[in-house]
Design a protein around this motif. Structure first.
Motif, PDB file in Angstrom:
ATOM      1  N   TRP A   4       0.850  -1.182   0.000  1.00  0.00           N
ATOM      2  CA  TRP A   4       0.000   0.000   0.000  1.00  0.00           C
ATOM      3  C   TRP A   4       0.884   1.228   0.000  1.00  0.00           C
ATOM      4  CZ3 TRP A   4      -1.070   4.266   3.030  1.00  0.00           C
ATOM      5  CH2 TRP A   4      -2.267   4.888   2.777  1.00  0.00           C
ATOM      6  N   LYS A   5       0.666   2.116  -0.986  1.00  0.00           N
ATOM      7  CA  LYS A   5       1.443   3.345  -1.071  1.00  0.00           C
ATOM      8  C   LYS A   5       0.490   4.524  -1.090  1.00  0.00           C
ATOM      9  CE  LYS A   5       5.301   1.265  -3.462  1.00  0.00           C
ATOM     10  NZ  LYS A   5       5.945   1.052  -4.727  1.00  0.00           N
ATOM     11  N   LEU A   6       0.651   5.409  -0.110  1.00  0.00           N
ATOM     12  CA  LEU A   6      -0.226   6.563   0.026  1.00  0.00           C
ATOM     13  C   LEU A   6      -0.241   7.408  -1.239  1.00  0.00           C
ATOM     14  CD1 LEU A   6      -2.111   8.208   1.807  1.00  0.00           C
ATOM     15  CD2 LEU A   6      -0.121   9.414   2.686  1.00  0.00           C
ATOM     16  N   GLU A   8       0.221   6.612  -4.400  1.00  0.00           N
ATOM     17  CA  GLU A   8      -0.563   6.001  -5.477  1.00  0.00           C
ATOM     18  C   GLU A   8      -2.053   6.146  -5.207  1.00  0.00           C
ATOM     19  OE1 GLU A   8       0.725   1.973  -5.861  1.00  0.00           O
ATOM     20  OE2 GLU A   8       2.719   2.539  -6.550  1.00  0.00           O
ATOM     21  N   ASN A   9      -2.450   5.935  -3.954  1.00  0.00           N
ATOM     22  CA  ASN A   9      -3.861   6.041  -3.614  1.00  0.00           C
ATOM     23  C   ASN A   9      -4.358   7.474  -3.721  1.00  0.00           C
ATOM     24  OD1 ASN A   9      -4.233   3.307  -3.163  1.00  0.00           O
ATOM     25  ND2 ASN A   9      -3.600   3.455  -1.032  1.00  0.00           N
ATOM     26  N   ARG A  12      -4.835   8.250  -7.398  1.00  0.00           N
ATOM     27  CA  ARG A  12      -6.051   7.586  -7.877  1.00  0.00           C
ATOM     28  C   ARG A  12      -7.277   8.337  -7.373  1.00  0.00           C
ATOM     29  NH1 ARG A  12      -6.823   2.844  -4.644  1.00  0.00           N
ATOM     30  NH2 ARG A  12      -7.999   4.313  -3.418  1.00  0.00           N
ATOM     31  N   ASP A  13      -7.249   8.760  -6.090  1.00  0.00           N
ATOM     32  CA  ASP A  13      -8.388   9.478  -5.521  1.00  0.00           C
ATOM     33  C   ASP A  13      -8.593  10.835  -6.191  1.00  0.00           C
ATOM     34  OD1 ASP A  13      -8.928   7.389  -3.844  1.00  0.00           O
ATOM     35  OD2 ASP A  13      -7.976   8.291  -2.091  1.00  0.00           O
ATOM     36  N   LYS A  16     -10.303  10.099  -9.421  1.00  0.00           N
ATOM     37  CA  LYS A  16     -11.702   9.737  -9.174  1.00  0.00           C
ATOM     38  C   LYS A  16     -12.508  10.958  -8.719  1.00  0.00           C
ATOM     39  CE  LYS A  16     -11.975   5.365 -10.035  1.00  0.00           C
ATOM     40  NZ  LYS A  16     -12.928   4.824 -10.994  1.00  0.00           N
ATOM     41  N   ARG A  46     -17.127   0.368   0.978  1.00  0.00           N
ATOM     42  CA  ARG A  46     -16.578   1.400   0.095  1.00  0.00           C
ATOM     43  C   ARG A  46     -16.691   2.817   0.650  1.00  0.00           C
ATOM     44  NH1 ARG A  46     -13.060   0.238  -2.932  1.00  0.00           N
ATOM     45  NH2 ARG A  46     -13.599   1.870  -4.346  1.00  0.00           N
ATOM     46  N   ASP A  49     -13.340   5.285   0.786  1.00  0.00           N
ATOM     47  CA  ASP A  49     -12.902   5.805  -0.517  1.00  0.00           C
ATOM     48  C   ASP A  49     -13.848   6.885  -1.015  1.00  0.00           C
ATOM     49  OD1 ASP A  49     -10.733   4.080  -0.660  1.00  0.00           O
ATOM     50  OD2 ASP A  49     -11.828   2.557  -1.796  1.00  0.00           O
ATOM     51  N   ARG A  52     -13.409  10.182   0.948  1.00  0.00           N
ATOM     52  CA  ARG A  52     -12.140  10.835   0.605  1.00  0.00           C
ATOM     53  C   ARG A  52     -12.198  11.433  -0.802  1.00  0.00           C
ATOM     54  NH1 ARG A  52      -9.166   6.910   1.934  1.00  0.00           N
ATOM     55  NH2 ARG A  52      -9.021   5.979  -0.132  1.00  0.00           N
ATOM     56  N   ARG A  53     -12.747  10.703  -1.747  1.00  0.00           N
ATOM     57  CA  ARG A  53     -12.825  11.197  -3.129  1.00  0.00           C
ATOM     58  C   ARG A  53     -13.726  12.420  -3.225  1.00  0.00           C
ATOM     59  NH1 ARG A  53     -13.221   5.225  -5.878  1.00  0.00           N
ATOM     60  NH2 ARG A  53     -11.020   4.751  -5.579  1.00  0.00           N
TER      61      ARG A  53
END
Length: 149
Positions: A4-6, A8-9, A12-13, A16, A46, A49, A52-53
């Protein structure tokens, strides 16, 4: 196993979040600098996510992403504890609404409102259980009343 890499997330967020703005509009301006963030109807697993998005969609141009991650992380912990205390399972259907505002450079969330959608079949089971219990209670009452002179 992927790690898990902050970073990358977060990337992605952010992507999104832009998609959310264009497709779903998961927020509502309630007053100057005060928003209502909504997850829409989702499975419980879910929610983090989605919160946060949506926060990135609303506050991404206003606050540093570290602040958004910090605030949503704290909110998501509160929501998780509430979901557990309510007995909501990972695959249950919910909708979360929460007010958010920027105060002194910090993202502040109000108390989240969680709606839990129960399938009709589950409601029907509960109704049948209640009717059975009521029938048993009626029989006991009739028996007690018949014993009174």
């Amino acid at each position: 196993m992927a790690t898990w890499k902050l970073e990358e997330n977060i990337q992605r967020d952010l992507e999104k979040a832009h998609e959310n703005i264009e497709l779903y509009g998961g927020h509502l301006l309630k007053a100057p600098n005060k928003y209502e963030i909504k997850t829409g109807v989702i499975i419980a697993a879910r929610f983090a996510d989605k919160i946060r998005r949506t926060a990135f969609a609303v506050f991404g141009g206003v606050l540093p992403r570290e602040e958004i991650v910090r605030a949503t992380s704290e909110l998501n912990k509160r929501i998780y504890e509430t979901l557990i205390s309510m007995g909501i399972g990972k695959l249950d259907i919910i909708r979360i609404t929460v007010e958010a505002a920027v105060e002194g450079g910090k993202l502040v969330f109000g108390e989240p409102k969680i709606e839990w959608f129960i399938p009709h079949s589950e409601v029907q089971k509960k109704v049948e259980e209640c009717e059975k219990k009521m029938s048993e209670i009626r029989k006991k009452i009739e028996t007690l009343l018949s014993e009174i002179p």
